[in-house]
Design a protein around this motif. Structure first.
Motif, PDB file in Angstrom:
ATOM      1  N   GLU A 134      42.772  40.043   6.145  1.00 34.49           N
ATOM      2  CA  GLU A 134      43.316  41.251   5.506  1.00 34.49           C
ATOM      3  C   GLU A 134      43.200  41.195   3.980  1.00 34.49           C
ATOM      4  OE1 GLU A 134      46.702  38.298   6.025  1.00 34.49           O
ATOM      5  OE2 GLU A 134      44.967  39.015   7.175  1.00 34.49           O
ATOM      6  N   GLY A 135      42.956  40.029   3.436  1.00 37.69           N
ATOM      7  CA  GLY A 135      42.819  39.901   1.983  1.00 37.69           C
ATOM      8  C   GLY A 135      41.381  39.873   1.507  1.00 37.69           C
ATOM      9  N   ARG A 136      40.462  40.279   2.374  1.00 32.30           N
ATOM     10  CA  ARG A 136      39.038  40.162   2.049  1.00 32.30           C
ATOM     11  C   ARG A 136      38.643  40.927   0.791  1.00 32.30           C
ATOM     12  NH1 ARG A 136      34.163  41.951   6.217  1.00 32.30           N
ATOM     13  NH2 ARG A 136      32.429  41.561   4.769  1.00 32.30           N
ATOM     14  N   GLU A 137      39.084  42.172   0.680  1.00 32.52           N
ATOM     15  CA  GLU A 137      38.672  43.004  -0.451  1.00 32.52           C
ATOM     16  C   GLU A 137      39.169  42.452  -1.778  1.00 32.52           C
ATOM     17  OE1 GLU A 137      39.403  45.728  -3.639  1.00 32.52           O
ATOM     18  OE2 GLU A 137      40.989  45.151  -2.241  1.00 32.52           O
ATOM     19  N   VAL A 138      40.437  42.094  -1.854  1.00 31.77           N
ATOM     20  CA  VAL A 138      40.983  41.586  -3.116  1.00 31.77           C
ATOM     21  C   VAL A 138      40.438  40.196  -3.422  1.00 31.77           C
ATOM     22  CG1 VAL A 138      43.077  40.558  -2.113  1.00 31.77           C
ATOM     23  CG2 VAL A 138      43.084  41.348  -4.483  1.00 31.77           C
ATOM     24  N   ARG A 139      40.175  39.419  -2.368  1.00 28.64           N
ATOM     25  CA  ARG A 139      39.620  38.081  -2.581  1.00 28.64           C
ATOM     26  C   ARG A 139      38.198  38.177  -3.165  1.00 28.64           C
ATOM     27  NH1 ARG A 139      41.437  35.971   1.760  1.00 28.64           N
ATOM     28  NH2 ARG A 139      39.725  36.614   3.105  1.00 28.64           N
ATOM     29  N   SER A 140      37.395  39.125  -2.643  1.00 28.31           N
ATOM     30  CA  SER A 140      36.047  39.307  -3.157  1.00 28.31           C
ATOM     31  C   SER A 140      36.071  39.712  -4.625  1.00 28.31           C
ATOM     32  CB  SER A 140      35.316  40.374  -2.331  1.00 28.31           C
ATOM     33  OG  SER A 140      34.047  40.650  -2.880  1.00 28.31           O
ATOM     34  N   ARG A 141      36.976  40.626  -4.946  1.00 26.83           N
ATOM     35  CA  ARG A 141      37.054  41.089  -6.329  1.00 26.83           C
ATOM     36  C   ARG A 141      37.494  39.974  -7.275  1.00 26.83           C
ATOM     37  NH1 ARG A 141      41.360  44.437  -8.231  1.00 26.83           N
ATOM     38  NH2 ARG A 141      40.916  45.081 -10.358  1.00 26.83           N
ATOM     39  N   LEU A 142      38.441  39.171  -6.840  1.00 29.63           N
ATOM     40  CA  LEU A 142      38.885  38.042  -7.653  1.00 29.63           C
ATOM     41  C   LEU A 142      37.750  37.043  -7.845  1.00 29.63           C
ATOM     42  CD1 LEU A 142      40.947  36.233  -9.068  1.00 29.63           C
ATOM     43  CD2 LEU A 142      41.720  35.468  -6.809  1.00 29.63           C
ATOM     44  N   ALA A 159      29.891  28.975 -11.033  1.00 33.13           N
ATOM     45  CA  ALA A 159      29.707  30.423 -10.997  1.00 33.13           C
ATOM     46  C   ALA A 159      28.923  30.839  -9.761  1.00 33.13           C
ATOM     47  CB  ALA A 159      28.981  30.890 -12.260  1.00 33.13           C
ATOM     48  N   ASP A 160      27.915  30.058  -9.412  1.00 35.32           N
ATOM     49  CA  ASP A 160      27.110  30.365  -8.231  1.00 35.32           C
ATOM     50  C   ASP A 160      27.965  30.307  -6.961  1.00 35.32           C
ATOM     51  OD1 ASP A 160      24.395  30.740  -6.987  1.00 35.32           O
ATOM     52  OD2 ASP A 160      24.940  28.845  -6.045  1.00 35.32           O
ATOM     53  N   VAL A 161      28.837  29.318  -6.876  1.00 41.34           N
ATOM     54  CA  VAL A 161      29.734  29.211  -5.721  1.00 41.34           C
ATOM     55  C   VAL A 161      30.637  30.440  -5.639  1.00 41.34           C
ATOM     56  CG1 VAL A 161      31.669  27.917  -4.728  1.00 41.34           C
ATOM     57  CG2 VAL A 161      29.700  26.689  -5.677  1.00 41.34           C
ATOM     58  N   LEU A 167      30.201  37.640  -2.578  1.00 43.07           N
ATOM     59  CA  LEU A 167      29.265  38.471  -1.832  1.00 43.07           C
ATOM     60  C   LEU A 167      29.552  38.403  -0.333  1.00 43.07           C
ATOM     61  CD1 LEU A 167      26.848  40.334  -2.238  1.00 43.07           C
ATOM     62  CD2 LEU A 167      25.348  38.346  -1.972  1.00 43.07           C
ATOM     63  N   ASP A 168      29.870  37.213   0.148  1.00 40.10           N
ATOM     64  CA  ASP A 168      30.209  37.060   1.568  1.00 40.10           C
ATOM     65  C   ASP A 168      31.451  37.871   1.945  1.00 40.10           C
ATOM     66  OD1 ASP A 168      28.080  35.382   1.974  1.00 40.10           O
ATOM     67  OD2 ASP A 168      29.245  33.539   1.788  1.00 40.10           O
ATOM     68  N   GLU A 169      32.387  37.980   1.006  1.00 39.52           N
ATOM     69  CA  GLU A 169      33.652  38.659   1.282  1.00 39.52           C
ATOM     70  C   GLU A 169      33.598  40.159   0.972  1.00 39.52           C
ATOM     71  OE1 GLU A 169      36.378  37.385   2.542  1.00 39.52           O
ATOM     72  OE2 GLU A 169      36.581  35.280   1.985  1.00 39.52           O
ATOM     73  N   SER A 170      32.516  40.623   0.353  1.00 45.20           N
ATOM     74  CA  SER A 170      32.463  42.023  -0.075  1.00 45.20           C
ATOM     75  C   SER A 170      32.609  42.955   1.121  1.00 45.20           C
ATOM     76  CB  SER A 170      31.160  42.310  -0.819  1.00 45.20           C
ATOM     77  OG  SER A 170      30.041  42.054  -0.004  1.00 45.20           O
ATOM     78  N   SER A 171      33.327  44.036   0.901  1.00 50.28           N
ATOM     79  CA  SER A 171      33.699  44.923   2.001  1.00 50.28           C
ATOM     80  C   SER A 171      32.780  46.125   2.157  1.00 50.28           C
ATOM     81  CB  SER A 171      35.138  45.415   1.810  1.00 50.28           C
ATOM     82  OG  SER A 171      35.285  46.047   0.541  1.00 50.28           O
ATOM     83  N   ASP A 172      31.993  46.441   1.137  1.00 55.93           N
ATOM     84  CA  ASP A 172      31.066  47.565   1.271  1.00 55.93           C
ATOM     85  C   ASP A 172      29.866  47.373   0.357  1.00 55.93           C
ATOM     86  OD1 ASP A 172      31.630  48.556  -1.361  1.00 55.93           O
ATOM     87  OD2 ASP A 172      33.403  49.576  -0.591  1.00 55.93           O
ATOM     88  N   VAL A 180      26.112  41.423  -7.024  1.00 58.48           N
ATOM     89  CA  VAL A 180      24.706  41.111  -7.257  1.00 58.48           C
ATOM     90  C   VAL A 180      24.332  41.349  -8.718  1.00 58.48           C
ATOM     91  CG1 VAL A 180      22.347  41.863  -6.730  1.00 58.48           C
ATOM     92  CG2 VAL A 180      23.976  41.455  -4.879  1.00 58.48           C
ATOM     93  N   ASN A 181      24.881  42.382  -9.325  1.00 62.70           N
ATOM     94  CA  ASN A 181      24.644  42.637 -10.740  1.00 62.70           C
ATOM     95  C   ASN A 181      25.024  41.418 -11.584  1.00 62.70           C
ATOM     96  OD1 ASN A 181      24.470  43.879 -13.344  1.00 62.70           O
ATOM     97  ND2 ASN A 181      26.622  44.397 -13.203  1.00 62.70           N
TER      98      ASN A 181
END
Length: 381
Positions: A134-142, A159-161, A167-172, A180-181
């Protein structure tokens, strides 16, 4: 092959002597000799680009990977939390609580407050990792912002990690494009121009919107990938590709009408002024200082607080142009202005060090302020 072998091999295949290459490239023959003999391992991208252009090859044919900085101990807890090597969380966090904490930290990111972020982010990462699916979106952004910060401070492996995890956690699709940018920027800082160019091209094609129906977020995502494509291409001696990408980025920005600066995520800020600054950056890469100054006079940098990193990078281009035009006092004033607004940022910029180093070598005497500035950015006099 390493750089000495690559440079010598391509030069000989082109039928050029070292002196001939020096005359074509504008790089001194003594530096070319040192490069071919392996006596210099700190070659600037600017120099490699000039050599590659004279040899009629992409810059990526000569470039080698850039060594990361040795991180200070202050960043140790953040790297440990990123690799999930830190301790347990005492009190179970909530998705909303982590989201609010991340939102509250945005001014620290956008204002380059690295010391405070080094203390804040380790516990925030630990909290985010305990949230589950359930925390995927906020985790990706962090993780995305952590990856950006580590790239900024030249901690490339960490940084690469962070960016791969983000990217793995990104929701859309747009979240992924934003990550990627930043990854393209990381590849550029590592010296992988070809990798950045290929990645930006693929993703720009992937997210290209129908402009007449596109949202601001879609235009921003596409525009930024085109910017990365352009800045990589111009450094790789592909000016036509760079111009085409920048023209498309401008069409995206024009459709937006103004700078898009979402409150919750400054990394997605984009618009006409961003494109204008990147046009000036490309002009500086191509050694056109007069055009840089002319372009800069039309860019109101005081209004770009949400995108301070891009604004400050643009101001370094202005300082570099002033140096090339032998306007050393004006160039130093620009550097001092950047220091005043972003002292922790400028210390991490090799570009600023190169500019100040040129000022030092070309002036007969240095003012006390210049000496103090050189010491501040760790430039040996």
């Amino acid at each position: 092959m390493n750089l000495p072998e690559r440079l010598q091999s391509v030069r000989k295949r082109r039928g050029l002597t070292q002196r001939g290459l020096a005359e074509l490239s504008g790089v001194s023959i003594s530096l070319i000799r040192k490069l071919e003999q392996g006596e210099r391992d700190d070659t600037r991208l600017e120099t490699l680009r000039k050599l590659a252009k004279a040899l009629q090859v992409p810059t990526s044919a000569l470039i080698t990977s850039v060594a990361p900085e040795e991180p200070s101990e202050d960043w140790g807890p953040l790297r440990a939390a990123l690799l999930k090597q830190a301790g347990q969380v005492a009190e179970p966090p909530t998705v909303n609580g982590v989201r609010q904490a991340l939102t509250a930290s945005m001014p620290l990111f956008s204002n380059d407050r690295y010391a405070e972020l080094a203390r804040l982010l380790p516990p925030l990462l630990r909290d985010a990792d305990t949230l589950g699916p359930e925390g995927r979106e906020v985790r990706s952004r962090l993780l995305h912002h952590v990856g950006w910060l580590l790239t900024q401070t030249r901690q490339f492996e960490a940084a690469d990690v962070a960016l791969r995890r983000a990217l793995d956690e990104s929701s859309d699709r747009l979240d992924a494009a934003a990550v990627v940018n930043t990854r393209c920027w990381l590849l550029m800082r590592q010296g992988d121009i070809g990798g950045a160019l290929a990645l930006a091209t693929r993703w720009a094609d992937e997210v290209e919107p129908r402009i007449s129906r596109a949202t601001m977020a879609e235009l921003s995502a596409w525009g930024w990938l085109l910017i990365r494509l352009s800045t990589a291409a111009v450094r790789n001696n592909e000016p036509g590709e760079a111009d085409d990408a920048l023209r498309l980025a401008r069409s995206s920005a024009v459709a937006m009408g103004a700078e898009y600066s979402p409150d919750a995520d400054f990394l997605r800020a984009f618009g006409p002024l961003t494109v204008a600054m990147k046009r000036a950056e490309n002009a500086m890469v191509e050694d056109r200082p007069d055009q840089v100054i002319s372009m800069a006079e039309k860019i109101p940098t005081r209004d770009l607080r949400p995108t301070s990193n891009n604004r400050n990078r643009h101001l370094l281009d202005v300082a570099k142009a002033r140096v090339q035009l032998r306007q050393y006092t004006q160039a130093f004033d620009v550097l001092q202005g950047v220091r005043g607004s972003a002292p922790e940022w400028i210390v991490n910029q090799h570009y600023a060090r190169d500019i100040m180093g040129t000022i030092v070598t070309r002036r007969r005497t240095l003012s006390p302020e210049m000496r103090e500035f050189a010491e501040f950015i760790h430039l040996d006099l």
